[in-house]
Each structure stands twice: as C-alpha cells, then as structure tokens.
Write a protein that holds these residues in place. Structure first.
Motif, PDB file in Angstrom:
ATOM      1  N   LYS A   1       0.852  -1.197   0.000  1.00  0.00           N
ATOM      2  CA  LYS A   1       0.000   0.000   0.000  1.00  0.00           C
ATOM      3  C   LYS A   1       0.882   1.239   0.000  1.00  0.00           C
ATOM      4  O   LYS A   1       1.930   1.254  -0.626  1.00  0.00           O
ATOM      5  N   ALA A   2       0.460   2.260   0.727  1.00  0.00           N
ATOM      6  CA  ALA A   2       1.190   3.516   0.739  1.00  0.00           C
ATOM      7  C   ALA A   2       2.619   3.317   1.224  1.00  0.00           C
ATOM      8  O   ALA A   2       2.874   2.509   2.119  1.00  0.00           O
TER       9      ALA A   2
ATOM     10  N   PHE B   1      -7.392  -2.283  -8.170  1.00  0.00           N
ATOM     11  CA  PHE B   1      -7.948  -0.972  -7.849  1.00  0.00           C
ATOM     12  C   PHE B   1      -8.530  -0.363  -9.108  1.00  0.00           C
ATOM     13  O   PHE B   1      -8.283  -0.828 -10.221  1.00  0.00           O
ATOM     14  N   THR B   2      -9.310   0.664  -8.927  1.00  0.00           N
ATOM     15  CA  THR B   2      -9.862   1.398 -10.057  1.00  0.00           C
ATOM     16  C   THR B   2      -9.860   2.878  -9.708  1.00  0.00           C
ATOM     17  O   THR B   2      -9.247   3.294  -8.725  1.00  0.00           O
TER      18      THR B   2
ATOM     19  N   SER C   1      -8.491   7.082  -7.075  1.00  0.00           N
ATOM     20  CA  SER C   1      -7.383   6.203  -7.448  1.00  0.00           C
ATOM     21  C   SER C   1      -6.199   6.454  -6.512  1.00  0.00           C
ATOM     22  O   SER C   1      -6.110   7.511  -5.880  1.00  0.00           O
ATOM     23  N   PRO C   2      -5.263   5.500  -6.411  1.00  0.00           N
ATOM     24  CA  PRO C   2      -4.140   5.659  -5.486  1.00  0.00           C
ATOM     25  C   PRO C   2      -3.014   6.532  -6.006  1.00  0.00           C
ATOM     26  O   PRO C   2      -2.020   6.716  -5.284  1.00  0.00           O
ATOM     27  N   PHE C   3      -3.115   7.074  -7.213  1.00  0.00           N
ATOM     28  CA  PHE C   3      -1.996   7.794  -7.802  1.00  0.00           C
ATOM     29  C   PHE C   3      -1.649   9.046  -6.998  1.00  0.00           C
ATOM     30  O   PHE C   3      -2.504   9.877  -6.703  1.00  0.00           O
ATOM     31  N   GLY C   4      -0.378   9.159  -6.658  1.00  0.00           N
ATOM     32  CA  GLY C   4       0.080  10.285  -5.857  1.00  0.00           C
ATOM     33  C   GLY C   4       0.094   9.986  -4.375  1.00  0.00           C
ATOM     34  O   GLY C   4       0.551  10.804  -3.572  1.00  0.00           O
TER      35      GLY C   4
ATOM     36  N   VAL D   1      -5.137  10.351 -13.940  1.00  0.00           N
ATOM     37  CA  VAL D   1      -5.678   9.278 -14.786  1.00  0.00           C
ATOM     38  C   VAL D   1      -5.799   9.750 -16.227  1.00  0.00           C
ATOM     39  O   VAL D   1      -5.466   9.021 -17.176  1.00  0.00           O
ATOM     40  N   LEU D   2      -6.252  10.979 -16.422  1.00  0.00           N
ATOM     41  CA  LEU D   2      -6.382  11.532 -17.772  1.00  0.00           C
ATOM     42  C   LEU D   2      -5.020  11.622 -18.461  1.00  0.00           C
ATOM     43  O   LEU D   2      -4.876  11.232 -19.628  1.00  0.00           O
ATOM     44  N   LEU D   3      -3.999  12.107 -17.748  1.00  0.00           N
ATOM     45  CA  LEU D   3      -2.685  12.298 -18.366  1.00  0.00           C
ATOM     46  C   LEU D   3      -1.981  10.984 -18.690  1.00  0.00           C
ATOM     47  O   LEU D   3      -1.040  10.962 -19.472  1.00  0.00           O
TER      48      LEU D   3
END
Length: 499
Positions: free
Chosen positions: A42-43, A282-283, A308-311, A364-366
């Motif tokens: 996880k983190a 994950f989503t 989402s977990p990004f970042g 997510v977009l980038l």
C-alpha cells in the motif's frame, strides 16, 4: 452504553482516530473484520501534514526506527539479488515524487518559496502503511482502547441519543459511530450518506511477485499504447493500469495468471509470474460524501471519499480526517462542547477531499494512451521541468498548501503551527503530545487567558519578535495569532467553550 464511541474499521485512519479519542479519556472500541494487519502493498510515504501530526503526538522516533528497518530490509534484498555488497542510496535523493508518472526532481524546487519555511517534519519516504498501523495499535491499546479483530459491523440503528451497532450476533450500544471501513463502507450505505462522483474507467493491479523473463521490462513508470506499467523500485513490485473499464470482480483473490496477463498486455513483454506475495486490484472511481456527519454517525478516510491511489494521497487524507475529527468528537462526547462543533469537521475537511479527487482524476487523464492525452501530457511535462512548475507540484503533493478558512486576519490563522525555535530549545509540537490545546504566550497574552481550558506555555521566540502569542488547536492548527484582545477570547470560546 457500552462505549462512548465505536469505530468501524481498524486501519490507519480508524486507529489514528481511536488514539486521538483515547488521549482524552473517551471510551472507545474499534471493530475490525480482519484478524491481522493486511500485508498487501500500500502507501509507502507520508506527506508533511501527516508527518507533522505524528510528530505532535511524539510518534516520529518510533516511525523513524521502522523506516530504518525497512531500509535495511531493502538493502538486504538488493544484496541477495546482486550477490554482493550494495551501496546505500544517497541521503538526498533527487526524486521528490511524481504526477501521473512524471518525475519531480528535488533539485528543481525553489527552496526560497515561503510555503517551505517554518514547517516541521517533511515528507517521509520508506514508511509502510503497516508500520503506522502497528505503531498506532500499540499506542491505542496502552490507552485502554479496545481493538476487536475478527469483528465486522453488519448493521446499525442510529437514534437521536446514540447508535446500536450489530456485529453478527453481537450487539453494542454507543453514543457515536464513526465509519472508517473503507471505500465500500457499510456504515456509509446503511446510514444513508449521499456519495456522488465520477464512475471508473480503469483496471489497476498492484502486487509483489516472483517473475521470470522480465529482462525486457523497463524500470520505473512506463506508458505504452495499451496502458501503463511500473516495475520497481523494490524487486518484484509491479503495477499495471489498463483503460478497458473497471474490473469485473474486485472480491476474488488476484491470481498469478491475472497479473501475468495484465503485465504482458500492457508491457508487450512475455513475463512469467511464478509466485504472488501480495496483490490487489484498484480502479479510479472518484466519489465523496456530501457531508461527513449524519446525526450520531460520522465518516472518515475512504468511507468518506474514494479515488485512485496515484500520488499516494489516500492515507494522508484519511489521517488528516482523523486528527481533525478526534479532538472535536472527544469534546462533544465528554460534554465539553456543543454538537455544533462537529459541523466544522465537514466544513474544514470536505474541500481538501474534493481537491484530492480532482488531483487523481487529472493523473488518470494524463496517463491515457490516446493522442489528446499524450499532447496534454507533453505540455504538463514541460511545465514541471521548470523551477516554478516543480515547486508548485511538490507543494501540492506534500500538502504544504493546506489550510482552513478560520476567522482572523493574521496570516498564520488556519495554518499548521510553524516550527518555531523557542528560547528554551523546545518546539510547539513538544507541548501537544497529550492532545490538549496550546496557548503559547510569547510575551503579549493577557494574564488568565485560557483559564485551564488549554495548556499555557510562557516563553519567547527570538526569531519572531513580532509574534505575541498563538492559540493552537489539538490538531496543530493555529486558531489565533496576535497580541491578545477580544479576538483571543472569541477563539477560545469557539474552540474550547467549557472548562
């Protein structure tokens, strides 16, 4: 009443909240469905507000010891893989985080930016979420908090004067219930919280695996025509992102075959996964409760907001919820403050949660493989590759921008108490270990102010002769700064209304 507060969920958010309540002598039980700490990867880092929150409770020394153990374990893995000695990583690594897999380099940060001044603990890397859970569970148990593992909330009945909580055939009565039970929170659903947001469009996997024929995998973040994959930094750690919609099933165990198919699809490399140490799906659905409180039921962490977990924002956002809510709920539960104090919880934390949702949506977009997203990514990469751009993104990721909109004209009001060098060598954080509020008299606070409602410390701060005093809430937020007068009494009445 069995407990003044029951917390559903014994992850880091639930345990942090239990610790905050336990410091004030509140009778607390934590109900956690898992029988032991979840070892799924996880983190791996905490931001500035989280590090400062743990510092204010005196937890940083133990956490740094865990970080050193993790560092030694990583080096041992590398030694075994290389068959020899491995030089330790440099103390000042250039990596300062990422945005959608675009690296932020520490040497591009404008260190003269005023937002970096006066802050205590910085971003701490090499911190496992499991380390924080283990430390907090040890501390809450010492405070007398009851942590019941293998006990899952299955129902509830909220009333004007309390909540009945069902856990299978067991029944508990409490004054307040807090759902810290994750993104698919049963407490949230049974209590009727609205949970609007945007639907998912990706399937992600994160895992620690054993694999063969992986020489063709690039190290770090890699975008391809079919998605994104990450290899490392720990050997065997992989992450994949596919833009074909959410997973069909998020409940069944993740298999080696599933991970292998995803990694091969995204990377184009015929990797063979021979074993799975831990894995999760994950989503990117991004949803947030419209309020964090309905009567006697409150939400914190992923129960209040999912993304989402990004970042790596999820853990930090949840810890921020817990330290904001804990002292307020304690004051209300013990009769020291009216229930209206709890209204400030949603007012202060909801805007920060909304920002995190947008921050993850943008990433997510980038990362999408389509031409328009690639074009936008190129522009964002160019902006990041400047001192001003890197500084902006690092401040956002690290949480340095966060502040609350509190009454008062002084620029410190609403911010985290700065790392002042007091004349006796102490720091403001040293006086907050017990969870009480702090009235720091730096030479201009009227005698008798606070009258026992907060800890009063009289000293001087040679570096800030302009600062007459500070009123600091238990969560480290400056509620008043100045030289006394009616505004100090108003702040005391607002945040600490009863002795």
């Amino acid at each position: 009443m069995d407990y003044e507060v029951i917390i559903s969920g014994g992850g880091p958010v639930g345990l942090m909240l239990a610790y905050e309540l336990g410091l004030h002598g509140v009778s607390v039980a934590v109900l956690e469905r898992l029988t032991e700490v979840d070892e799924t990867i996880k983190a791996g880092a905490i931001n500035v507000p989280t590090a400062e929150a743990l510092d204010r409770r005196g937890l940083i020394p133990d956490l740094r010891a865990a970080m050193e153990r993790n560092r030694e374990a990583f080096l041992e893995i590398m030694r075994r893989r290389s068959g020899g000695a491995v030089a330790p990583p440099p103390a000042a690594a250039r990596f300062a985080g990422h945005f959608a897999g675009i690296w932020l380099l520490a040497d591009r940060i404008d260190a003269s930016d005023p937002d970096f001044a006066g802050r205590g603990e910085g971003v701490l890397g090499g911190v496992r979420q499991q380390d924080i859970e283990a430390l907090l569970e040890e501390r809450v148990t010492a405070l007398g908090v009851k942590v019941m593992r293998g006990v899952e909330v299955t129902g509830l009945e909220a009333r004007a004067d309390g909540v009945t909580v069902l856990a299978g055939e067991r029944r508990f009565e409490c004054g307040w219930l807090v759902g810290c039970d994750g993104g698919r929170s049963l407490v949230r659903r049974l209590s009727g919280f609205e949970f609007p947001g945007t639907p998912p469009e990706i399937t992600g996997h994160q895992a620690m695996v054993e694999m063969e024929d992986a020489e063709g995998l690039a190290f770090g973040w890699t975008r391809t025509d079919t998605g994104v994959y990450v290899n490392g930094p720990i050997p065997g750690r992989i992450l994949t992102v596919e833009y074909g919609g959410p997973p069909d099933d998020r409940d069944t165990p993740v298999t080696a075959a599933e991970l292998q198919a995803s990694l091969r699809h995204v990377s184009g490399v015929d990797v063979t996964i021979t074993g799975v140490v831990s894995a999760t799906r994950f989503t990117d659905h991004a949803r947030q409760a419209t309020t964090y409180r309905l009567g006697r039921v409150l939400l914190a962490g992923d129960a209040a907001h999912v993304h989402s977990p990004f970042g790596g924002q999820g853990l930090n956002l949840g810890i921020g919820d817990a330290v904001n809510l804990g002292w307020k709920l304690a004051a209300v539960a013990r009769g020291r403050a009216p229930e209206s104090l709890l209204d400030t919880y949603t007012a202060e934390r909801h805007p920060i949660g909304a920002w995190v949702l947008d921050w993850t949506r943008a990433q997510v977009l980038l990362m999408r493989p389509e031409p328009r997203a690639r074009a936008l990514r190129g522009i964002v990469s160019d902006l990041i590759d400047t001192s001003a751009g890197t500084t902006y993104f690092v401040k956002r990721i690290s949480g340095l921008w966060q502040r609350y909109d509190l009454p008062g004209e002084h620029p410190l009001v609403g911010t985290t108490v700065p790392e002042l060098a007091l004349a006796d060598g102490s720091r403001p954080a040293d006086y907050l270990h017990d969870g009480r509020g702090l009235l720091l008299d730096l030479g201009a606070v009227p005698a008798g102010a606070g009258d026992g409602r907060v800890r009063r410390v009289t000293t001087t701060c040679p570096d800030r002769p302009d600062l007459g005093g500070l009123l600091v809430r238990p969560d480290g937020v400056v509620a008043w700064a100045g030289t006394g007068g009616p505004s100090l009494e108003e702040a005391l009445a607002a945040w600490f209304p009863a002795a």
